[in-house]
Scaffold this active site. Sequence first.
Site, mmCIF file in Angstrom:
data_model
loop_
_atom_site.group_PDB
_atom_site.id
_atom_site.type_symbol
_atom_site.label_atom_id
_atom_site.label_comp_id
_atom_site.label_asym_id
_atom_site.label_seq_id
_atom_site.Cartn_x
_atom_site.Cartn_y
_atom_site.Cartn_z
ATOM 1 N N ALA A 29 35.732 37.698 38.948
ATOM 2 C CA ALA A 29 35.802 36.194 39.900
ATOM 3 C C ALA A 29 35.829 35.581 39.018
ATOM 4 O O ALA A 29 35.426 35.090 37.516
ATOM 5 C CB ALA A 29 35.651 37.021 41.189
ATOM 6 N N ASN A 30 35.962 34.209 39.997
ATOM 7 C CA ASN A 30 35.396 33.029 39.146
ATOM 8 C C ASN A 30 34.873 32.086 40.124
ATOM 9 O O ASN A 30 34.829 32.434 41.642
ATOM 10 C CB ASN A 30 36.016 32.336 38.296
ATOM 11 C CG ASN A 30 37.717 31.748 39.050
ATOM 12 O OD1 ASN A 30 37.041 30.766 40.790
ATOM 13 N ND2 ASN A 30 38.877 32.345 39.415
#
Length: 222
Positions: A29-30
């Site tokens: 993810a970010n």
Amino acid sequence: FEPGPLAGRHVIVTSGPTHEPIDPVRYLANRSSGAQGTAIAAALRDLGARVSFVTGPATVPQPVGVQVIRVETAQQMRDAVEAALPADAAVMAAAVADWRVVNGSDQKMKKTGDLPSLQMAENPDILAWLSRAPQRPGLVVGFAAETQDVLAHATAKRSRKGCDWIVANDVSPATGIMGGTENAVTLITATGAEDWPRMGKDAVAARLAARIAKELAARVAK
Ligand code: C5P
């Protein structure tokens, strides 16, 4: 009752991060919160647009009064954008993961003593694809989060991706913009670059929505 300047218009907004699964419980993810994309969807709604809001797993609450299409991965986001077409405009504010894991597992991966090795493939670039799609919206707006040479990199990105406008911002840690409530952007169009003063993400969204309304109105007048 005054119909807003975007009444009768359909705008697609992408927002938030994407999650790329590794196994049923793990993902890549970010740090995108979805704050700027959510504010843009709300601002377009306030001007009367019908908004299709395609969002990854964001941490901010969803906007109300828009059609929310929740997705997880970049591939799902691309498909959801395609399904939402046709549109008069699109604002691609999502922080789409550049890569996905191709040797993930259907079962939870076990600790065996050997280290797992993840193989990656490049995700579709939704903005670049949409900008050259047969059903391309009349106005396509991309974002560029840079940490150096913002103007040069964002101008190059505008041509490379084929979008009409780029909203560029400096996300160097010192600016406090990433994850913060304020933004300082430069709007890059075919004819030049405009520096907007630092303001709240809601104010950036309102100004961008007004600009989109003005542009669509001008195109009809032509
Ligand atoms: O290349 P970069 O990720 O910096 O480009 C940012 C812009 O491209 C944003 O508008 C983002 O939403 C869009 N993008 C996309 N699909 C990707 C990567 C980025 O739509 N796979």
